[in-house]
Structures are given as structure tokens and as C-alpha cells.
Design a protein around this motif. Structure first.
Motif, PDB file in Angstrom:
ATOM      1  N   GLN A   1       3.636   6.311   5.903  1.00  0.00           N
ATOM      2  CA  GLN A   1       2.661   5.248   5.685  1.00  0.00           C
ATOM      3  C   GLN A   1       2.532   4.913   4.203  1.00  0.00           C
ATOM      4  N   VAL A   2       2.667   5.908   3.332  1.00  0.00           N
ATOM      5  CA  VAL A   2       2.602   5.650   1.897  1.00  0.00           C
ATOM      6  C   VAL A   2       3.856   4.922   1.431  1.00  0.00           C
ATOM      7  N   LEU A   3       5.016   5.387   1.850  1.00  0.00           N
ATOM      8  CA  LEU A   3       6.269   4.766   1.422  1.00  0.00           C
ATOM      9  C   LEU A   3       6.374   3.325   1.899  1.00  0.00           C
ATOM     10  N   ASP A   4       5.835   3.036   3.071  1.00  0.00           N
ATOM     11  CA  ASP A   4       5.896   1.669   3.597  1.00  0.00           C
ATOM     12  C   ASP A   4       5.130   0.681   2.716  1.00  0.00           C
ATOM     13  N   LEU A   5       4.185   1.172   1.933  1.00  0.00           N
ATOM     14  CA  LEU A   5       3.364   0.298   1.097  1.00  0.00           C
ATOM     15  C   LEU A   5       3.914   0.133  -0.319  1.00  0.00           C
TER      16      LEU A   5
ATOM     17  N   GLU B   1      -3.774   5.744  -4.934  1.00  0.00           N
ATOM     18  CA  GLU B   1      -3.251   6.375  -6.146  1.00  0.00           C
ATOM     19  C   GLU B   1      -1.777   6.713  -5.987  1.00  0.00           C
ATOM     20  N   ALA B   2      -1.407   7.214  -4.806  1.00  0.00           N
ATOM     21  CA  ALA B   2      -0.010   7.566  -4.560  1.00  0.00           C
ATOM     22  C   ALA B   2       0.882   6.335  -4.598  1.00  0.00           C
ATOM     23  N   VAL B   3       0.434   5.247  -3.984  1.00  0.00           N
ATOM     24  CA  VAL B   3       1.239   4.024  -3.965  1.00  0.00           C
ATOM     25  C   VAL B   3       1.399   3.472  -5.379  1.00  0.00           C
ATOM     26  N   ALA B   4       0.335   3.484  -6.170  1.00  0.00           N
ATOM     27  CA  ALA B   4       0.421   2.981  -7.543  1.00  0.00           C
ATOM     28  C   ALA B   4       1.422   3.799  -8.361  1.00  0.00           C
ATOM     29  N   ALA B   5       1.370   5.117  -8.211  1.00  0.00           N
ATOM     30  CA  ALA B   5       2.311   5.971  -8.939  1.00  0.00           C
ATOM     31  C   ALA B   5       3.739   5.735  -8.475  1.00  0.00           C
ATOM     32  N   LEU B   6       3.915   5.547  -7.177  1.00  0.00           N
ATOM     33  CA  LEU B   6       5.256   5.318  -6.635  1.00  0.00           C
ATOM     34  C   LEU B   6       5.787   3.938  -7.013  1.00  0.00           C
ATOM     35  N   ASP B   7       4.921   2.938  -7.047  1.00  0.00           N
ATOM     36  CA  ASP B   7       5.344   1.606  -7.503  1.00  0.00           C
ATOM     37  C   ASP B   7       5.991   1.712  -8.881  1.00  0.00           C
ATOM     38  N   ALA B   8       5.316   2.436  -9.784  1.00  0.00           N
ATOM     39  CA  ALA B   8       5.816   2.569 -11.159  1.00  0.00           C
ATOM     40  C   ALA B   8       7.108   3.377 -11.203  1.00  0.00           C
ATOM     41  N   LEU B   9       7.181   4.437 -10.412  1.00  0.00           N
ATOM     42  CA  LEU B   9       8.379   5.284 -10.417  1.00  0.00           C
ATOM     43  C   LEU B   9       9.580   4.544  -9.835  1.00  0.00           C
TER      44      LEU B   9
END
Length: 282
Positions: A167-171, A130-138
Motif C-alpha cells: 500500500q505504501v509503494l503503490d502511493l 512520512e514513508a511515502v514522502a521519504a520514498l518519493d525523494a529516494l
């Protein structure tokens, strides 16, 4: 009255009577109203939460990312506020977080966490997917970088969840254009495939990019794409998709097309099936 407003303020200045307020408007939050029978958007809910705080809170989280232009934030998403109040009404989440100078900006008159601070908060909460999906969009909307977020994180060494930040930012990959594309990309990575390239250009005979593949491995001419319902429901788009598919196949690309309802194990097997045999993963 139009939009979202504080009932007490409207009554105090004589814009409405108590009867009119009860008759023609509905309460979104304590003392916050909007016209009856009007669809409530995410923007309306965000303004309502901010007004409920008596204009003192800072918009954060997914609501902040939407204000920065991020897509795919649902209208019914709870509104996060940085404001010390432990009695938030339904639909509002309050956090007593520390915001340092330079981490807040103003958008349309509302106080909002900056893109970097918003990314920092999103990366520390929810599940990794969920965090990666939100960050992708942001990141797609604002073009902030991993370096920007890491630099801000250095100012908050003791913040909750900060250890999972790397680890989240790397994705994160701004090439993912929907939460489902993010989900598919993470599924492939978790299955052991090399990290796929996103938004792979497909060129015309004249050397101009005319199509883009969601993700894949150009060295193997293999792509994976997520097809949403619009591919079948829109007749014109369906026809264009046929032409696109034929052209891409004529260049030698092999594609695994994923749709809603496909089982994860089946998706992985399908990708393995078209992987170069001697390169197949376990």
C-alpha cells in the motif's frame, strides 16, 4: 583537526593533547569529536554515528537515503544504524536487523544499505505519509522501481511491517519534488479525487515544455500546486511566477495554489469548487 574523528585515536597517535581536545573540540557522541563552533551537518552526524560504532555499523533509514542523494532529510534527523547495540546515545537509533548479501554497499568509505534495502526499510516504518514522502525523494534520486523493492521484500517474509509495503509503494511518485507536494498529493487522493498526474508539462507555442505543474488532471485542465515561502521571499522568482501564472491561465488551465497554513478541509473544498460540476465527488 578537521571533520569528525575519534578522540581516542587522535590522542593515541599524538595529533592532539587532552587539553587541546577539551579546549578546541566538542563531543558529538561518546569519544567522537568535531571542532567547536562548527555547524554540524547530517553528513557529520552520520560519520559520527558510524565512528561511534567503531566502523562496524551499516548506515540505514533516512541517513542512508540522504547518502544516496535523497533531498529534504533534516540535519537533526536521528541516524539509524544496523548494529546490535541497545545502548545507543541520543541522536542514534540502532536496529538488530538482518542484512542479506547484496543489501549493503560502500559510499565514501562507509557501509550503507543499498537503495532497494533503504526503500524496504523506509516503507515499513513511520506513518504512511512520512514513508511515502521519504520514498518519493529516494526514488527520485536513485530511480529504483517498485519491482526492485518487492523483489527484495520477498527475501524477508517475516520482517516487521512488511504487510504494509504494497500500500505504501503503490502511493510512491518520483514526480513529487518536496515533502509538501507529497502531502498535498496524498490529501487529494484520500479525499477521493482520482490520483493526480505529477510534473505536467506546459508547452510553448513552439511545442517545447517551458513549465511544469506540480500535479493535476490534464483531461480537466485542472492543477494543484504547493507554493513554498521562496515564491514570495525571492523577488526575482516572484516576478517569474507572475509571468508563469499568466501564461498557464491563457492556455485554459485552472489552478488551486496551496500555501503553508492552509486548512486541509479548505483545500479540498477549493478543488471541488473548480472540479467539473457534474463530476464533483461527494
Amino acid at each position: 583537526m578537521d571533520g569528525v574523528f575519534l578522540g581516542s585515536e587522535a590522542l593515541a597517535r599524538g595529533a592532539l593533547t587532552e587539553y587541546q581536545l577539551r579546549r578546541h573540540y566538542r563531543r558529538l557522541l561518546p569519544d567522537v569529536y568535531t571542532a567547536k563552533h562548527t555547524p554540524v551537518t547530517l553528513t557529520d552526524s552520520t560519520v559520527a554515528a558510524w565512528l561511534w560504532s567503531r566502523r562496524k555499523a551499516v548506515i540505514a533509514g533516512l541517513a542512508a537515503s540522504a547518502m544516496h542523494g535523497a533531498e529534504y532529510v533534516d540535519d537533526d534527523e536521528p541516524i539509524e544504524l544496523v548494529w546490535p547495540n541497545h545502548r545507543a546515545p541520543r541522536g542514534v537509533i540502532t536496529r538488530n536487523d538482518t542484512l542479506l548479501p547484496g543489501e549493503v554497499q560502500t559510499i565514501n568509505g562507509l557501509s550503507v544499505t543499498t537503495p532497494e534495502r533503504t526503500a524496504f526499510d523506509l516503507a515499513r516504518r513511520d506513518t504512511d505519509g512520512e514513508a511515502v514522502a521519504a520514498l518519493d525523494a529516494l526514488v527520485r534520486a536513485t530511480r529504483i522501481t517498485r519491482t526492485d523493492v518487492v523483489a527484495l521484500a520477498g527475501r524477508h517474509p517475516g520482517a516487521r511491517g512488511v504487510r504494509r509495503l504494497p500500500q505504501v509503494l503503490d502511493l510512491v511518485d518520483a514526480g513529487s519534488q518536496s515533502p509538501r507536494e507529497t502531502w498535498l498529493r496524498l490529501l487529494l487522493i484520500d479525499a477521493g479525487f482520482p490520483r493526480p498526474v505529477t510534473q505536467i508539462p506546459v508547452f510553448s507555442p513552439h511545442g517545447k515544455p517551458i513549465y511544469y505543474l506540480d500535479m493535476g488532471w490534464p483531461d480537466r485542465m485542472l492543477a494543484a500546486e504547493y507554493d513554498g515561502e521562496q515564491h514570495r521571499e525571492n523577488r526575482g522568482r516572484y516576478r517569474r511566477d507572475i509571468v508563469r501564472s499568466e501564461y498557464i491561465a491563457s492556455l485554459g488551465w485552472r489552478r488551486v495554489r496551496v500555501t503553508a497554513g492552509d486548512r486541509e478541509a479548505d483545500i479540498i473544498r477549493r478543488v471541488q469548487r473548480v472540479w467539473v460540476p457534474e463530476q464533483r465527488i461527494a
